[in-house]
Design a protein around this motif. Structure first.
Motif, mmCIF file in Angstrom:
data_model
loop_
_atom_site.group_PDB
_atom_site.id
_atom_site.type_symbol
_atom_site.label_atom_id
_atom_site.label_comp_id
_atom_site.label_asym_id
_atom_site.label_seq_id
_atom_site.Cartn_x
_atom_site.Cartn_y
_atom_site.Cartn_z
ATOM 1 N N VAL A 43 0.840 -1.192 0.000
ATOM 2 C CA VAL A 43 0.000 0.000 0.000
ATOM 3 C C VAL A 43 0.876 1.243 0.000
ATOM 4 O O VAL A 43 2.062 1.200 0.327
ATOM 5 C CB VAL A 43 -0.936 0.048 1.235
ATOM 6 C CG1 VAL A 43 -1.917 -1.098 1.221
ATOM 7 C CG2 VAL A 43 -0.132 0.036 2.517
ATOM 8 N N ARG A 44 0.273 2.359 -0.354
ATOM 9 C CA ARG A 44 0.911 3.672 -0.226
ATOM 10 C C ARG A 44 -0.044 4.588 0.529
ATOM 11 O O ARG A 44 -1.211 4.719 0.164
ATOM 12 C CB ARG A 44 1.255 4.273 -1.588
ATOM 13 C CG ARG A 44 1.635 5.748 -1.508
ATOM 14 C CD ARG A 44 2.316 6.251 -2.756
ATOM 15 N NE ARG A 44 3.668 5.717 -2.867
ATOM 16 C CZ ARG A 44 4.529 6.047 -3.828
ATOM 17 N NH1 ARG A 44 4.164 6.902 -4.763
ATOM 18 N NH2 ARG A 44 5.741 5.529 -3.857
ATOM 19 N N LEU A 45 0.466 5.224 1.573
ATOM 20 C CA LEU A 45 -0.320 6.149 2.386
ATOM 21 C C LEU A 45 0.220 7.561 2.206
ATOM 22 O O LEU A 45 1.430 7.766 2.223
ATOM 23 C CB LEU A 45 -0.235 5.776 3.873
ATOM 24 C CG LEU A 45 -0.675 4.371 4.292
ATOM 25 C CD1 LEU A 45 -0.370 4.178 5.766
ATOM 26 C CD2 LEU A 45 -2.141 4.182 4.034
ATOM 27 N N GLU A 46 -0.685 8.494 2.054
ATOM 28 C CA GLU A 46 -0.314 9.906 2.024
ATOM 29 C C GLU A 46 -1.194 10.627 3.029
ATOM 30 O O GLU A 46 -2.411 10.528 2.977
ATOM 31 C CB GLU A 46 -0.503 10.491 0.621
ATOM 32 C CG GLU A 46 0.374 9.842 -0.439
ATOM 33 C CD GLU A 46 0.242 10.531 -1.796
ATOM 34 O OE1 GLU A 46 0.087 11.771 -1.813
ATOM 35 O OE2 GLU A 46 0.282 9.819 -2.816
ATOM 36 N N PRO A 62 -6.989 10.718 3.351
ATOM 37 C CA PRO A 62 -8.364 10.814 2.834
ATOM 38 C C PRO A 62 -9.243 9.637 3.238
ATOM 39 O O PRO A 62 -10.458 9.793 3.407
ATOM 40 C CB PRO A 62 -8.157 10.848 1.311
ATOM 41 C CG PRO A 62 -6.774 11.381 1.125
ATOM 42 C CD PRO A 62 -5.981 10.854 2.280
ATOM 43 N N ALA A 63 -8.664 8.423 3.413
ATOM 44 C CA ALA A 63 -9.457 7.233 3.738
ATOM 45 C C ALA A 63 -9.647 7.042 5.234
ATOM 46 O O ALA A 63 -10.348 6.134 5.660
ATOM 47 C CB ALA A 63 -8.804 5.983 3.142
ATOM 48 N N GLY A 64 -9.008 7.895 6.057
ATOM 49 C CA GLY A 64 -9.132 7.741 7.499
ATOM 50 C C GLY A 64 -7.776 7.569 8.153
ATOM 51 O O GLY A 64 -6.750 7.962 7.604
ATOM 52 N N LYS A 85 3.820 15.851 7.429
ATOM 53 C CA LYS A 85 3.168 15.361 6.210
ATOM 54 C C LYS A 85 4.081 14.280 5.611
ATOM 55 O O LYS A 85 5.271 14.520 5.379
ATOM 56 C CB LYS A 85 2.972 16.491 5.203
ATOM 57 C CG LYS A 85 2.120 17.657 5.722
ATOM 58 C CD LYS A 85 0.670 17.254 5.891
ATOM 59 C CE LYS A 85 -0.251 18.465 6.050
ATOM 60 N NZ LYS A 85 0.106 19.316 7.204
ATOM 61 N N VAL A 86 3.522 13.113 5.361
ATOM 62 C CA VAL A 86 4.352 11.992 4.934
ATOM 63 C C VAL A 86 3.722 11.208 3.789
ATOM 64 O O VAL A 86 2.508 11.260 3.567
ATOM 65 C CB VAL A 86 4.606 11.016 6.106
ATOM 66 C CG1 VAL A 86 5.430 11.661 7.195
ATOM 67 C CG2 VAL A 86 3.287 10.483 6.674
ATOM 68 N N ALA A 101 9.362 2.275 3.265
ATOM 69 C CA ALA A 101 9.954 3.545 2.856
ATOM 70 C C ALA A 101 9.088 4.687 3.384
ATOM 71 O O ALA A 101 7.862 4.575 3.424
ATOM 72 C CB ALA A 101 10.073 3.643 1.339
ATOM 73 N N ILE A 102 9.741 5.767 3.802
ATOM 74 C CA ILE A 102 9.041 6.929 4.341
ATOM 75 C C ILE A 102 9.650 8.190 3.727
ATOM 76 O O ILE A 102 10.873 8.317 3.628
ATOM 77 C CB ILE A 102 9.160 7.008 5.874
ATOM 78 C CG1 ILE A 102 8.531 5.782 6.533
ATOM 79 C CG2 ILE A 102 8.508 8.275 6.415
ATOM 80 C CD1 ILE A 102 8.750 5.713 8.037
ATOM 81 N N ALA A 103 8.795 9.120 3.343
ATOM 82 C CA ALA A 103 9.261 10.417 2.850
ATOM 83 C C ALA A 103 8.443 11.518 3.508
ATOM 84 O O ALA A 103 7.214 11.491 3.454
ATOM 85 C CB ALA A 103 9.131 10.506 1.330
#
Length: 249
Positions: A43-46, A62-64, A85-86, A101-103
């Motif tokens: 998955v990718r989370l923003e 946006p999804a919670g 913000k990541v 991975a984290i940015a």
């Protein structure tokens, strides 16, 4: 105060408590499953970091809200704080996301899973075995390089991925691929998918094929009739053995 004076308070108090609790639940919210952008498990989370609990953080997007495990390495190499913000890439498993991975906003993408002593010059994936991070594309590439085709990830374990693929001779296999790309196990699953072979197999064992079968993870469940004319279900395993016979009424 009379009993009549107490009654309105007794009636109103539970309603006030319920309203208060409802407000708390509404404010906290329920963690929402992240939307998948890659292969199975990835998955990718923003979003924004809301809370930090040692190696775990809650990211709201946006999804919670989603619980993210960064591990000891992430805590050192990619420390996070509420309000950051990541963008997090990782594997969804055991009810939360294991970050690979984290940015941070405006910052570099930090690869995890190479071990806490990974040097700045090491490329992602240079660590082997348990230190390697899961990447679906790297696993599929390793299987393709080994001469298989039509590869797809069917499950992800702690240190390896289970991959279904087809060999050059057309036979089907299930492969156990470590995250560093090493194929540590391969099992021929052609029989599980070949209806004609299974039909021949059970007929040699004295059963009549009833025309239906369904796949399980390690075997096929086959409808048949035994030598006494009874309707049964057979568990036919990949090695060609019939391990169970169940009456069907």
């Amino acid at each position: 105060m009379s009993l009549k004076s107490y009654l309105p308070l007794a009636i109103l108090a539970p309603a006030a408590v319920v309203a208060s609790l409802s407000g708390i639940v509404s404010a906290v919210g329920q963690p929402a499953p992240p939307s998948s952008t890659q292969s199975v498990g990835m998955v990718r989370l923003e979003g924004e970091v809301r809370e930090v609990f040692g190696n775990k953080v809650i990211v709201e997007g946006p999804a919670g809200r989603t619980l993210v495990e960064t591990g000891p390495e992430g805590r050192v190499r990619a420390p996070l704080a509420p309000g950051d913000k990541v963008v997090v890439d990782g594997m969804q498993r055991d009810g939360f996301v294991h970050a690979s991975a984290i940015a941070k906003a405006g910052g570099p993408r930090i690869e995890l899973g190479r071990g806490p002593d990974a040097g700045p010059g090491e490329r992602p994936g240079s660590r082997r075995g348990a230190d390697a991070a899961y990447r679906a594309d790297a696993v599929i590439q390793a299987v393709t390089t080994a001469g298989f085709r039509d590869a797809r990830v069917i499950d992800v374990k702690k240190h390896h991925a289970e991959v279904a693929a087809v060999a050059a001779d057309g036979r089907s296999y299930e492969l156990h691929v470590e995250f560093d790309g090493r194929i540590r196990k391969q099992e021929d699953t052609t029989l599980v998918r070949d209806e004609g072979a299974i039909k021949t197999l059970i007929e040699k064992a004295g059963f009549a094929y009833a025309g239906q079968m369904r796949p399980e993870k390690k075997h096929m469940v086959v409808s048949a009739t035994n030598s006494r004319g009874e309707k049964v279900e057979l568990d036919v395993h990949r090695d060609g053995s019939i391990r169970k016979e169940r009456r069907v009424f």
